[in-house]
Write a protein that holds these residues in place. Structure first.
Motif, PDB file in Angstrom:
ATOM      1  N   LEU A 242       0.958  -1.383   0.049  1.00 18.58           N
ATOM      2  CA  LEU A 242      -0.027   0.228  -0.156  1.00 18.58           C
ATOM      3  C   LEU A 242       0.460   1.100  -0.298  1.00 18.58           C
ATOM      4  CD1 LEU A 242      -2.798  -0.481   2.766  1.00 18.58           C
ATOM      5  CD2 LEU A 242      -3.225  -0.842  -0.311  1.00 18.58           C
ATOM      6  N   GLU A 243       1.712   1.263   0.361  1.00 22.66           N
ATOM      7  CA  GLU A 243       2.683   1.882   0.957  1.00 22.66           C
ATOM      8  C   GLU A 243       3.304   2.417  -0.777  1.00 22.66           C
ATOM      9  OE1 GLU A 243       2.775   0.278   3.116  1.00 22.66           O
ATOM     10  OE2 GLU A 243       2.821   1.578   4.743  1.00 22.66           O
ATOM     11  N   ALA A 244       3.893   1.919  -1.875  1.00 22.76           N
ATOM     12  CA  ALA A 244       4.580   1.410  -2.197  1.00 22.76           C
ATOM     13  C   ALA A 244       3.154   2.350  -3.842  1.00 22.76           C
ATOM     14  CB  ALA A 244       4.634   1.028  -3.308  1.00 22.76           C
ATOM     15  N   ALA A 245       2.368   1.761  -3.355  1.00 20.99           N
ATOM     16  CA  ALA A 245       0.721   2.212  -4.572  1.00 20.99           C
ATOM     17  C   ALA A 245       0.465   3.794  -4.142  1.00 20.99           C
ATOM     18  CB  ALA A 245      -0.545   1.568  -3.744  1.00 20.99           C
ATOM     19  N   ALA A 246      -0.182   3.951  -2.510  1.00 24.77           N
ATOM     20  CA  ALA A 246      -0.553   5.446  -2.323  1.00 24.77           C
ATOM     21  C   ALA A 246       1.214   6.862  -3.347  1.00 24.77           C
ATOM     22  CB  ALA A 246      -0.155   5.595  -1.146  1.00 24.77           C
ATOM     23  N   ALA A 247       2.048   6.026  -2.385  1.00 31.76           N
ATOM     24  CA  ALA A 247       2.942   7.167  -3.443  1.00 31.76           C
ATOM     25  C   ALA A 247       2.778   6.767  -4.657  1.00 31.76           C
ATOM     26  CB  ALA A 247       4.339   6.486  -3.138  1.00 31.76           C
ATOM     27  N   ALA A 248       2.629   5.915  -5.110  1.00 32.29           N
ATOM     28  CA  ALA A 248       3.332   5.961  -6.927  1.00 32.29           C
ATOM     29  C   ALA A 248       1.652   6.680  -7.540  1.00 32.29           C
ATOM     30  CB  ALA A 248       3.253   5.017  -7.738  1.00 32.29           C
ATOM     31  N   ALA A 249       0.812   6.449  -7.186  1.00 30.31           N
ATOM     32  CA  ALA A 249      -0.586   7.435  -7.521  1.00 30.31           C
ATOM     33  C   ALA A 249      -0.853   8.831  -7.647  1.00 30.31           C
ATOM     34  CB  ALA A 249      -2.102   6.709  -6.182  1.00 30.31           C
ATOM     35  N   PRO A 250      -0.854   9.196  -7.164  1.00 30.48           N
ATOM     36  CA  PRO A 250      -0.353  11.054  -7.897  1.00 30.48           C
ATOM     37  C   PRO A 250       0.072  10.360  -8.651  1.00 30.48           C
ATOM     38  CG  PRO A 250      -0.060  10.649  -5.460  1.00 30.48           C
ATOM     39  CD  PRO A 250       0.611   9.405  -5.521  1.00 30.48           C
ATOM     40  N   MET A 251       1.316  11.031  -9.362  1.00 33.09           N
ATOM     41  CA  MET A 251       1.726  11.213 -10.392  1.00 33.09           C
ATOM     42  C   MET A 251       1.224  10.485 -11.867  1.00 33.09           C
ATOM     43  SD  MET A 251       3.771  14.281 -10.269  1.00 33.09           S
ATOM     44  CE  MET A 251       3.534  14.307 -11.696  1.00 33.09           C
ATOM     45  N   ALA A 252       0.643   9.901 -11.293  1.00 29.09           N
ATOM     46  CA  ALA A 252      -0.033   8.560 -12.373  1.00 29.09           C
ATOM     47  C   ALA A 252      -0.798   8.974 -12.906  1.00 29.09           C
ATOM     48  CB  ALA A 252      -0.757   7.110 -11.895  1.00 29.09           C
ATOM     49  N   PHE A 253      -2.050  10.198 -12.459  1.00 27.25           N
ATOM     50  CA  PHE A 253      -2.556  11.221 -12.321  1.00 27.25           C
ATOM     51  C   PHE A 253      -2.325  12.441 -13.136  1.00 27.25           C
ATOM     52  CE2 PHE A 253      -5.351  13.665  -9.576  1.00 27.25           C
ATOM     53  CZ  PHE A 253      -4.589  12.535  -8.643  1.00 27.25           C
ATOM     54  N   ASP A 260      -2.900  13.383 -20.298  1.00 33.56           N
ATOM     55  CA  ASP A 260      -2.375  12.414 -20.229  1.00 33.56           C
ATOM     56  C   ASP A 260      -3.546  11.238 -20.461  1.00 33.56           C
ATOM     57  OD1 ASP A 260      -1.314   9.866 -20.593  1.00 33.56           O
ATOM     58  OD2 ASP A 260       0.114  10.513 -18.892  1.00 33.56           O
ATOM     59  N   CYS A 261      -3.510  10.535 -21.828  1.00 33.89           N
ATOM     60  CA  CYS A 261      -4.561  10.508 -22.587  1.00 33.89           C
ATOM     61  C   CYS A 261      -4.499   8.692 -21.107  1.00 33.89           C
ATOM     62  CB  CYS A 261      -4.409   9.597 -23.661  1.00 33.89           C
ATOM     63  SG  CYS A 261      -2.888   9.133 -24.323  1.00 33.89           S
ATOM     64  N   CYS A 262      -3.328   8.739 -20.793  1.00 33.09           N
ATOM     65  CA  CYS A 262      -2.983   7.706 -20.112  1.00 33.09           C
ATOM     66  C   CYS A 262      -2.903   7.549 -18.292  1.00 33.09           C
ATOM     67  CB  CYS A 262      -1.747   6.878 -20.561  1.00 33.09           C
ATOM     68  SG  CYS A 262      -1.519   5.918 -22.247  1.00 33.09           S
ATOM     69  N   ALA A 263      -3.587   9.120 -18.358  1.00 29.77           N
ATOM     70  CA  ALA A 263      -3.516   9.117 -16.951  1.00 29.77           C
ATOM     71  C   ALA A 263      -4.866   8.165 -15.850  1.00 29.77           C
ATOM     72  CB  ALA A 263      -4.199  10.551 -16.926  1.00 29.77           C
ATOM     73  N   ARG A 264      -4.109   7.835 -14.878  1.00 31.93           N
ATOM     74  CA  ARG A 264      -5.026   6.694 -13.461  1.00 31.93           C
ATOM     75  C   ARG A 264      -5.815   7.584 -12.878  1.00 31.93           C
ATOM     76  NH1 ARG A 264      -0.685   4.396 -16.951  1.00 31.93           N
ATOM     77  NH2 ARG A 264      -0.713   1.989 -16.856  1.00 31.93           N
ATOM     78  N   PHE A 355      -9.042  15.808 -17.953  1.00 35.24           N
ATOM     79  CA  PHE A 355      -8.129  15.755 -18.915  1.00 35.24           C
ATOM     80  C   PHE A 355      -7.470  17.080 -17.558  1.00 35.24           C
ATOM     81  CE2 PHE A 355      -5.996  16.316 -23.420  1.00 35.24           C
ATOM     82  CZ  PHE A 355      -5.325  14.666 -23.120  1.00 35.24           C
ATOM     83  N   GLY A 356      -8.040  16.641 -17.387  1.00 28.11           N
ATOM     84  CA  GLY A 356      -6.884  17.967 -16.133  1.00 28.11           C
ATOM     85  C   GLY A 356      -6.890  16.643 -14.223  1.00 28.11           C
ATOM     86  N   PRO A 357      -5.891  17.225 -13.343  1.00 20.13           N
ATOM     87  CA  PRO A 357      -5.638  17.244 -12.629  1.00 20.13           C
ATOM     88  C   PRO A 357      -6.548  17.080 -10.855  1.00 20.13           C
ATOM     89  CG  PRO A 357      -4.736  19.196 -11.907  1.00 20.13           C
ATOM     90  CD  PRO A 357      -5.759  19.238 -13.689  1.00 20.13           C
ATOM     91  N   VAL A 358      -7.053  15.517 -11.411  1.00 27.51           N
ATOM     92  CA  VAL A 358      -8.092  15.368 -10.988  1.00 27.51           C
ATOM     93  C   VAL A 358      -8.145  13.453 -10.812  1.00 27.51           C
ATOM     94  CG1 VAL A 358     -11.044  15.719 -10.501  1.00 27.51           C
ATOM     95  CG2 VAL A 358      -9.501  17.606 -10.776  1.00 27.51           C
ATOM     96  N   ALA A 359      -8.267  13.163  -9.962  1.00 26.11           N
ATOM     97  CA  ALA A 359      -8.861  11.406  -9.652  1.00 26.11           C
ATOM     98  C   ALA A 359     -10.337  11.302  -8.900  1.00 26.11           C
ATOM     99  CB  ALA A 359      -7.687  10.762  -9.400  1.00 26.11           C
TER     100      ALA A 359
END
Ligand code: NAD
Length: 454
Positions: A242-253, A260-264, A355-359
């Motif tokens: 979970l630590e790794a997943a949460a650390a990576a989630a922000p820049m993934a979107f 970014d068309c691939c933004a998670r 298509f903006g910084p929103v997840a």
């Protein structure tokens, strides 16, 4: 005239003439003439010229990157990567020129071979979100396969494309082989789509425009590759790191400000791990450095335009709750990193491409529920799966309907692996080992070995 603005300051950067249908006609005629000589050239010579083009781009990485920062607001780190990606794509495509092999197929009474022939003149219509890489994804393999290319960059970002066309000439590519025609979509873009001298259109952009282009191409049975929108899931199972997943989630979107068309942008978290994941995600979002894109420490820059800012704002209404990061005040098209929680699964912010910084974060119960939610979209471009269970990772990778998945990472696009969308995220594939083949027709030739009857 096209007005180019710096999205971080709103200051004018340049004005560029917009191509007319007559300009498109003239460009197609020049391209067709150049293509004949290019297709007839020895493969080794074509490969050598493309390598030289790559090397000239390599000598201008910093200049191209600065131009990208100025016209698109990309962070300088990203922009350098993007210019380097153009170089790598040209090198990779150059390596394919002498490997564009046909086949020999067993037949009775003769020899059967296939020949991969260039299509002719290819029209590339690019968006503003990754102006350099996306232009090069199509241009490099199309040239390598023996075609000419006319590239229409997006209205907001013509400058890097224009510079690349100059660098191509500097490298010795024949005049007319790679032309850049800035202009508006409905005029210059449409003229390319409708032109009978264009054999194929590679379009990257919104699903709405992609559909209209596909319909127009149908009139001429014109070849088309479409790279369209996405609303990609980031599935976090409770057994994940979970630590790794949460650390990576922000820049993934948030990479490229979410443009970014691939933004998670749909973070799906197993309910049993939801609270812990949110505890980890909150500081990670709040700490994202948003600001001057030319500053090396900046992680996220502005949005491309006021129109895009208004669009993003329209999704984040006052009644919604969640996590908010920081963004500069004052001039520039700024929007803070935003994660929305407690939204219905079918809310516009949960199903439409912003298509903006929103997840959004949505909880799920079990594996079946995760797959159901992941696939509850008309798109299918990319996605991530976080779990320590290899079997589950493979089951989920098979079950999620999307063209590009990554397990325990948010892998970015690689030029040597295939890329493209399922469903309404697109049609066809770019990049990867078969990139050149997408710019060829397969001709089958049977040669009889029967001698004359004695
Ligand atoms: P857009 O569809 O508005 O424009 C894309 C390009 O098409 C621009 O060059 C534009 O001038 C041109 N265009 C517009 N109308 C046209 C017409 N009628 N005929 C011909 N050309 C026309 O998209 P955008 O806002 O520039 O880009 C954002 C979209 O691109 C998002 O939906 C994003 O997901 C998508 N995208 C997809 C990928 C992918 O690989 N799947 C990559 C990047 C961006």
């Amino acid at each position: 005239m096209l007005q180019v603005l710096n999205p971080a300051t709103e200051e004018p950067v340049a004005t560029v003439p917009a191509a007319t249908p007559a300009d498109v006609d003239a460009a197609v005629a020049r391209a067709a003439a150049a293509q004949r000589g290019w297709a007839a050239a020895a493969p080794a010579d074509r490969a050598r010229l493309l390598r030289r083009f790559a090397s000239v781009v390599d000598g201008h990485i910093e200049e191209l990157a600065r131009l990208e920062v100025t016209e698109a607001g990309h962070t300088i780190g990203n922009a350098r990567w993007e210019a380097g990606n153009v170089r790598d794509l040209l090198d990779f495509a150059a390596g394919g020129v002498e490997r564009l092999n046909g086949r020999q197929i067993p037949v009775a009474g003769g020899l059967d071979i296939t020949i991969l022939e260039p299509l002719g003149v290819v029209g590339v219509i690019a968006p503003w979100n990754f102006p350099m890489p996306i232009a090069a994804w199509a241009t490099a393999p199309a040239l390598a396969a023996g075609n000419a290319v006319i590239l229409k960059p997006a209205e907001a970002t013509p400058l890097t494309a224009l510079r690349l066309a100059e660098l191509a000439l500097e490298a010795g590519l024949p005049e007319g082989l790679f032309q850049v025609l800035p202009g508006t979509g409905p005029v210059a873009g449409n003229a390319l789509v409708e032109h009978p001298g264009i054999a194929k259109i590679v379009f990257t952009g919104s699903t709405r425009v992609g559909k209209s282009i596909m319909a127009k191409c149908a009139g001429q049975v014109k070849r088309v590759t479409l790279e369209l929108g996405g609303k990609s899931p980031n599935i976090v199972f409770a057994d994940a790191d979970l630590e790794a997943a949460a650390a990576a989630a922000p820049m993934a979107f948030l990479d490229n400000s979410g443009q970014d068309c691939c933004a998670r942008t749909r973070i799906l978290v197993q309910r049993s791990a939801y609270d812990r994941f949110m505890e980890l995600l909150t500081p990670a979002i709040e700490e994202i450095v948003v600001g001057d894109p030319s500053d090396e420490r900046t992680q996220m820059g502005p949005l491309i335009s006021r129109a895009q800012l208004d669009r993003v704002r329209s999704y984040v209404t006052d009644d919604l709750t969640g996590i908010r990061g920081k963004a500069p005040e004052g001039p520039g098209f700024w929007f803070p990193p935003t994660v929305l929680t407690d939204v219905p699964e079918d809310a516009p912010c949960a199903v439409e491409e912003i298509f903006g910084p929103v997840a959004v974060v949505l909880p799920f119960e079990d594996e079946a529920d995760a797959i159901r939610l992941a696939n509850a979209t008309e798109y299918g471009l990319s996605g991530s799966i976080w779990t320590r269970d290899v079997g589950r990772a493979l089951r989920a990778s098979r079950a999620v309907r999307a063209g590009n998945l990554s397990v325990n990472s948010h892998s970015s696009v690689r030029y040597w692996t295939p890329f493209g969308g399922y469903q309404q995220s697109g049609l066809g594939r770019e990049l990867g080992p078969d990139a050149l083949t997408a710019f060829t027709e397969t001709k089958n030739v049977f040669i009889s070995t029967e001698g004359p009857a004695l």
